[in-house]
Design a protein around this motif. Structure first.
Motif, short mmCIF file in Angstrom:
data_model
loop_
_atom_site.label_atom_id
_atom_site.label_comp_id
_atom_site.label_asym_id
_atom_site.label_seq_id
_atom_site.Cartn_x
_atom_site.Cartn_y
_atom_site.Cartn_z
N MET A 1 17.31 -19.21 -10.22
CA MET A 1 17.71 -20.53 -9.72
C MET A 1 19.23 -20.62 -9.60
O MET A 1 19.74 -21.14 -8.61
N LEU A 2 19.95 -20.13 -10.60
CA LEU A 2 21.42 -20.15 -10.53
C LEU A 2 21.93 -19.25 -9.42
O LEU A 2 22.87 -19.60 -8.70
N ALA A 3 21.31 -18.07 -9.24
CA ALA A 3 21.73 -17.16 -8.17
C ALA A 3 21.47 -17.76 -6.79
O ALA A 3 22.19 -17.47 -5.84
N GLU A 4 20.45 -18.60 -6.67
CA GLU A 4 20.13 -19.25 -5.40
C GLU A 4 20.98 -20.48 -5.12
O GLU A 4 20.80 -21.14 -4.12
N SER B 1 19.64 -33.77 -20.29
CA SER B 1 18.54 -33.87 -19.33
C SER B 1 17.23 -33.43 -19.94
O SER B 1 17.19 -32.58 -20.82
N GLY B 2 16.16 -34.02 -19.44
CA GLY B 2 14.82 -33.50 -19.67
C GLY B 2 14.60 -32.48 -18.58
O GLY B 2 15.53 -32.03 -17.94
N GLY B 3 13.40 -32.16 -18.32
CA GLY B 3 13.16 -31.29 -17.18
C GLY B 3 12.02 -30.33 -17.40
O GLY B 3 11.42 -30.26 -18.47
N LYS B 4 11.75 -29.58 -16.37
CA LYS B 4 10.68 -28.60 -16.38
C LYS B 4 11.13 -27.35 -17.13
O LYS B 4 12.22 -26.83 -16.89
N PRO B 5 10.31 -26.84 -18.04
CA PRO B 5 10.68 -25.61 -18.75
C PRO B 5 10.76 -24.42 -17.79
O PRO B 5 9.98 -24.31 -16.85
N LEU B 6 11.73 -23.55 -18.04
CA LEU B 6 11.92 -22.34 -17.23
C LEU B 6 11.99 -21.13 -18.14
O LEU B 6 12.47 -21.22 -19.27
N GLY B 7 11.61 -19.98 -17.62
CA GLY B 7 11.83 -18.72 -18.30
C GLY B 7 13.23 -18.20 -17.99
O GLY B 7 13.91 -18.71 -17.08
N ARG B 8 13.66 -17.20 -18.71
CA ARG B 8 15.01 -16.65 -18.53
C ARG B 8 15.23 -16.14 -17.11
O ARG B 8 16.23 -16.45 -16.47
N GLU B 9 14.31 -15.34 -16.60
CA GLU B 9 14.48 -14.77 -15.26
C GLU B 9 14.43 -15.86 -14.19
O GLU B 9 15.17 -15.79 -13.20
N GLU B 10 13.59 -16.85 -14.37
CA GLU B 10 13.52 -17.95 -13.41
C GLU B 10 14.82 -18.76 -13.41
O GLU B 10 15.32 -19.15 -12.35
N ALA B 11 15.40 -18.98 -14.59
CA ALA B 11 16.68 -19.69 -14.68
C ALA B 11 17.79 -18.89 -14.00
O ALA B 11 18.60 -19.45 -13.26
N ASN C 1 26.56 -19.01 -19.16
CA ASN C 1 27.17 -18.19 -20.23
C ASN C 1 26.13 -17.42 -21.03
O ASN C 1 26.21 -16.19 -21.12
N PRO C 2 25.12 -18.07 -21.63
CA PRO C 2 24.14 -17.28 -22.38
C PRO C 2 23.25 -16.41 -21.49
O PRO C 2 22.64 -15.46 -21.97
N LEU C 3 23.21 -16.72 -20.19
CA LEU C 3 22.44 -15.89 -19.28
C LEU C 3 23.23 -14.68 -18.79
O LEU C 3 22.73 -13.84 -18.07
N GLY C 4 24.51 -14.60 -19.16
CA GLY C 4 25.34 -13.47 -18.77
C GLY C 4 25.75 -13.50 -17.31
O GLY C 4 25.95 -12.46 -16.71
N MET C 5 25.90 -14.70 -16.74
CA MET C 5 26.23 -14.82 -15.32
C MET C 5 27.61 -15.43 -15.10
O MET C 5 27.86 -16.05 -14.08
N THR C 6 28.53 -15.26 -16.04
CA THR C 6 29.87 -15.82 -15.89
C THR C 6 30.70 -14.94 -14.98
O THR C 6 30.44 -13.75 -14.83
N ALA D 1 15.59 -29.22 -6.75
CA ALA D 1 16.27 -28.70 -7.94
C ALA D 1 17.70 -29.20 -7.96
O ALA D 1 18.42 -29.11 -6.96
N LEU D 2 18.14 -29.74 -9.10
CA LEU D 2 19.48 -30.29 -9.21
C LEU D 2 20.37 -29.45 -10.12
O LEU D 2 21.44 -29.02 -9.72
N ARG D 3 19.93 -29.22 -11.38
CA ARG D 3 20.74 -28.46 -12.34
C ARG D 3 19.85 -27.65 -13.27
O ARG D 3 18.75 -28.05 -13.60
N VAL D 4 20.39 -26.53 -13.75
CA VAL D 4 19.76 -25.71 -14.78
C VAL D 4 20.45 -26.03 -16.10
O VAL D 4 21.67 -26.17 -16.14
#
Length: 93
Positions: A72-75, A59-69, A87-92, A48-51
């Protein structure tokens, strides 16, 4: 069926069906996913490189759901610096 002298319009019947011989339209493209995961290939498999936000053009990439995205950012997967998916995920912050 010809044009009348001095007339600048199409013959009758032709203007009503001017698209009649055209091929059918392509179906609409599917909606982009809400989130995408950009990955790179390594010797040990994909990494995994970027969300990204789903409509990010960087970028192209594999589709993700909100919770999975969010997971991934939290990890520690890096967010895209252009679309800023945190920002739109509320993780700022």
């Amino acid at each position: 069926m010809g044009l009348a002298a001095g007339s600048r319009s199409w013959p009758i019947g032709r203007s009503a069906n001017w698209r009649g011989n055209w091929p059918p339209r392509r179906p609409a493209a599917p909606a982009p996913p809400d989130w995408k995961l950009e990955s790179i290939r390594t010797g040990s498999g994909p990494k995994a490189l970027r969300v990204h936000v789903g409509d990010c053009a960087m970028s192209g990439g594999k589709p993700l759901g909100r919770e999975e995205a969010r997971r991934m950012l939290a990890e520690g997967v890096e967010p895209c610096p252009y679309c800023n998916p945190e920002n739109p995920l509320g993780m700022t912050g």
